[in-house]
Design a protein around this motif. Structure first.
Motif, PDB file in Angstrom:
ATOM      1  N   VAL A 117     -21.942 -80.423 -83.456  1.00 50.63           N
ATOM      2  CA  VAL A 117     -21.917 -79.128 -82.792  1.00 50.63           C
ATOM      3  C   VAL A 117     -21.609 -79.377 -81.321  1.00 50.63           C
ATOM      4  O   VAL A 117     -22.369 -80.064 -80.629  1.00 50.63           O
ATOM      5  N   ALA A 118     -20.483 -78.850 -80.851  1.00 57.50           N
ATOM      6  CA  ALA A 118     -20.055 -79.069 -79.464  1.00 57.50           C
ATOM      7  C   ALA A 118     -20.569 -77.941 -78.584  1.00 57.50           C
ATOM      8  O   ALA A 118     -20.125 -76.794 -78.710  1.00 57.50           O
ATOM      9  N   SER A 119     -21.517 -78.267 -77.687  1.00 60.24           N
ATOM     10  CA  SER A 119     -22.085 -77.286 -76.745  1.00 60.24           C
ATOM     11  C   SER A 119     -21.672 -77.670 -75.333  1.00 60.24           C
ATOM     12  O   SER A 119     -21.993 -78.763 -74.868  1.00 60.24           O
ATOM     13  N   ASP A 120     -20.956 -76.774 -74.645  1.00 59.43           N
ATOM     14  CA  ASP A 120     -20.376 -77.158 -73.352  1.00 59.43           C
ATOM     15  C   ASP A 120     -21.037 -76.512 -72.130  1.00 59.43           C
ATOM     16  O   ASP A 120     -20.498 -76.545 -71.032  1.00 59.43           O
ATOM     17  N   LYS A 121     -22.230 -75.942 -72.322  1.00 63.88           N
ATOM     18  CA  LYS A 121     -22.968 -75.377 -71.186  1.00 63.88           C
ATOM     19  C   LYS A 121     -24.351 -76.023 -71.127  1.00 63.88           C
ATOM     20  O   LYS A 121     -24.789 -76.699 -72.056  1.00 63.88           O
ATOM     21  N   GLY A 122     -25.047 -75.778 -70.025  1.00 66.79           N
ATOM     22  CA  GLY A 122     -26.395 -76.323 -69.900  1.00 66.79           C
ATOM     23  C   GLY A 122     -26.383 -77.844 -69.896  1.00 66.79           C
ATOM     24  O   GLY A 122     -25.689 -78.471 -69.102  1.00 66.79           O
ATOM     25  N   ARG A 123     -27.117 -78.455 -70.845  1.00 65.82           N
ATOM     26  CA  ARG A 123     -27.179 -79.917 -70.907  1.00 65.82           C
ATOM     27  C   ARG A 123     -25.869 -80.544 -71.375  1.00 65.82           C
ATOM     28  O   ARG A 123     -25.612 -81.709 -71.112  1.00 65.82           O
ATOM     29  N   GLN A 124     -25.061 -79.792 -72.106  1.00 67.32           N
ATOM     30  CA  GLN A 124     -23.762 -80.248 -72.599  1.00 67.32           C
ATOM     31  C   GLN A 124     -23.927 -81.447 -73.535  1.00 67.32           C
ATOM     32  O   GLN A 124     -24.306 -82.530 -73.110  1.00 67.32           O
ATOM     33  N   SER A 125     -23.626 -81.211 -74.815  1.00 66.78           N
ATOM     34  CA  SER A 125     -23.908 -82.255 -75.791  1.00 66.78           C
ATOM     35  C   SER A 125     -23.126 -82.064 -77.080  1.00 66.78           C
ATOM     36  O   SER A 125     -22.524 -81.014 -77.324  1.00 66.78           O
ATOM     37  N   LEU A 126     -23.170 -83.120 -77.891  1.00 66.43           N
ATOM     38  CA  LEU A 126     -22.726 -83.076 -79.272  1.00 66.43           C
ATOM     39  C   LEU A 126     -23.973 -83.272 -80.135  1.00 66.43           C
ATOM     40  O   LEU A 126     -24.628 -84.316 -80.062  1.00 66.43           O
ATOM     41  N   THR A 127     -24.304 -82.251 -80.936  1.00 63.55           N
ATOM     42  CA  THR A 127     -25.481 -82.348 -81.797  1.00 63.55           C
ATOM     43  C   THR A 127     -25.045 -82.729 -83.203  1.00 63.55           C
ATOM     44  O   THR A 127     -24.301 -81.990 -83.851  1.00 63.55           O
ATOM     45  N   PRO A 128     -25.486 -83.895 -83.712  1.00 64.48           N
ATOM     46  CA  PRO A 128     -25.076 -84.321 -85.054  1.00 64.48           C
ATOM     47  C   PRO A 128     -25.888 -83.634 -86.150  1.00 64.48           C
ATOM     48  O   PRO A 128     -27.088 -83.373 -85.984  1.00 64.48           O
ATOM     49  N   ILE A 129     -25.221 -83.338 -87.238  1.00 64.27           N
ATOM     50  CA  ILE A 129     -25.862 -82.794 -88.437  1.00 64.27           C
ATOM     51  C   ILE A 129     -25.467 -83.688 -89.607  1.00 64.27           C
ATOM     52  O   ILE A 129     -24.281 -84.023 -89.775  1.00 64.27           O
ATOM     53  N   ASP A 130     -26.429 -84.066 -90.427  1.00 64.80           N
ATOM     54  CA  ASP A 130     -26.136 -84.777 -91.664  1.00 64.80           C
ATOM     55  C   ASP A 130     -25.846 -83.724 -92.730  1.00 64.80           C
ATOM     56  O   ASP A 130     -26.762 -83.013 -93.167  1.00 64.80           O
ATOM     57  N   PRO A 131     -24.585 -83.563 -93.157  1.00 66.08           N
ATOM     58  CA  PRO A 131     -24.264 -82.481 -94.090  1.00 66.08           C
ATOM     59  C   PRO A 131     -24.860 -82.694 -95.483  1.00 66.08           C
ATOM     60  O   PRO A 131     -24.960 -81.747 -96.261  1.00 66.08           O
TER      61      PRO A 131
END
Length: 352
Positions: free
Chosen positions: A88-102
Motif C-alpha cells: 500500500v503506497a501512502s505518500d502523505k504524513g509518514r510516507q510508507s509502503l505497507t506490506p500485506i501478505d495476500p
C-alpha cells in the motif's frame, strides 16, 4: 511436386508468422496463474485515500470483509514482482509502503519510503521503482531490502504513471502537472527525451504488439497514441473517449482496452487491432470511475469511484454496471488479486 512444396512452404511461413506475432500480455490470459499464487484467496483491495484506510472486498459476495488503517493518503495497492506481497503506497504524513501478505491477510510493518505515489517493478525483478511524484524523481529500491539504491531525477512536474518497453529496458512516463511524457533509459539511468503534449496525462499502457503506448489525458478527454521506439517519444494519434480519461486496462484476451472516463461516469472500449472505439458503458446517474483492475476471469472490470466513495463492478460482456460497493472516502488505486501472469510490473494490474 515443386509447386506443392512451394505452397506448403508459404503456408508454413504464414503459420509461423502468426505464432510469432508479439503479444506482451500472452501470459495474462484466463487461468494462466503463477504457482506463486496457488491457494491465495481472491480479494479486492481498495485504498481509501481520504480515510487513510484499506477496504478488503470478497468479489464473490461483493461484501467488504474488513477495513484497516494505514499511513496517510494511500494511493495504490500494488502486487510485488514475485506476487508474494501487496504494498500500500501512502505518500502523505509518514510516507510508507505497507506490506500485506495476500495469503493470510496479515498487514506488516510500514516501510518508510519518501513520497511513494505509485510503485512499479523492473521486468527482471531486481528493483522496485517508487514514483516520487512531489520529489520529481524515480527511486529504485533493491527488492530484497526495499532500500534505495539509486534515483533518476525527472525534468517535469507530477510524474505519476508509466509502462515498460517490450524489452523492458526503457520506460514511457507521464507527468500530469506539466503535460509531459518522458522516455527513460533504465540501463543508462537517464531521461533521453521529453514530449510536451499539454493537458493532464495520466495512465500509460503499451499495446499488446508493442508498437504504441496509449496515454490517457484527463484534460484532452481521450487517449494519445505514442511511438516510444526512439529516444524521444512521438505523438502518432489521438482518440477522443470521454471527459476525464484516466485509467487504462487491457482485457484478458488482449483484444480490447478499457478506458475509464472519470469526469463523465463512463468506460470506453477500444479495439487494439483497429484502434477504434467499439463501445461505451455508462454508470446510471453518473459517477467517477478511476483506477482498478480486470477480474482474473476477465468477466468484470473493477474501478474505484474516486469522488463517489464506492467501487464500480462492470460486466465486460454486456457493459452493464453489476454493482456499486460502498467503501471509504476517496477510493483510488484498487487491485484485484490474484491475477494471471508470471510476474507483476506494478501499478494496479500490470502483469506479464
Amino acid at each position: 511436386m515443386s509447386h506443392l512444396r512451394r505452397v506448403a512452404g508459404l503456408m508454413m511461413t504464414a503459420l509461423l508468422g502468426q505464432s510469432l506475432a508479439l503479444n506482451l500480455y500472452a501470459h495474462t490470459g484466463v487461468g494462466r496463474f503463477s504457482s506463486a499464487v496457488k491457494g491465495v484467496p481472491t480479494r479486492v483491495y481498495v485504498p481509501n485515500g481520504l480515510d487513510s484506510t484499506v477496504s478488503v472486498i470478497d468479489p464473490q459476495t461483493f461484501k467488504v470483509l474488513r477495513t484497516f488503517k494505514v499511513d496517510r493518503e494511500p494511493q495504490h495497492v500494488v502486487a510485488s514482482h514475485d506476487l508474494k506481497t501487496l504494498y500500500v503506497a501512502s505518500d502523505k504524513g509518514r510516507q510508507s509502503l505497507t506490506p500485506i501478505d495476500p495469503r493470510t491477510g496479515k498487514v506488516g510493518k510500514p516501510i518508510p519510503t519518501p513520497d511513494p505515489y505509485n510503485l512499479y517493478f523492473t521486468p527482471d525483478g531486481q528493483y522496485a521503482v517508487v514514483v516520487a511524484e512531489n520529489q520529481a524523481r524515480l527511486d529504485f529500491l533493491a527488492v530484497g531490502s526495499m532500500k534505495r539504491v539509486f534515483s533518476i531525477a525527472v525534468p517535469c512536474k507530477g510524474i505519476n504513471h508509466m509502462d515498460f518497453s517490450p524489452n523492458g529496458k526503457r520506460v514511457l512516463a507521464a507527468c500530469e502537472f506539466s503535460g509531459d511524457l518522458l522516455k527513460i533509459d533504465l540501463s543508462a539511468r537517464k531521461v533521453t527525451g521529453k514530449l510536451h503534449i499539454g493537458g493532464m496525462p495520466q495512465d500509460v499502457r503499451i499495446a499488446p504488439d508493442g508498437k504504441v503506448y496509449y496515454v490517457a489525458d484527463m484534460m484532452a478527454n481521450g487517449v494519445y497514441l505514442i511511438d516510444g521506439s526512439g529516444s524521444v517519444p512521438k505523438k502518432v494519434g489521438f482518440i477522443a473517449t470521454g471527459k476525464g480519461a484516466h485509467g487504462l486496462y487491457p482485457s484478458r484476451n488482449a483484444k480490447e482496452l478499457y478506458i475509464s472516463n472519470r469526469d463523465e461516469g463512463s468506460v470506453s472500449v477500444l479495439n487494439f487491432a483497429t484502434r477504434k472505439l467499439i463501445a461505451k458503458w455508462r454508470i446510471p446517474g453518473g459517477g467517477s470511475p478511476d483506477m482498478g483492475s480486470v477480474s482474473a476471469n476477465g468477466k468484470q472490470l473493477w474501478l474505484s469511484g474516486r469522488r463517489s466513495n464506492v467501487v464500480y463492478v462492470f460486466d465486460t460482456r454486456s457493459g452493464k454496471l453489476l454493482k456499486s460497493v460502498k467503501v471509504g472516502n476517496g477510493p483510488h488505486g484498487l487491485t484485484f488479486f490474484p491475477q494471471p501472469g508470471r510476474y507483476s510490473l506494478g501499478h494496479t494490474g500490470n502483469y506479464r
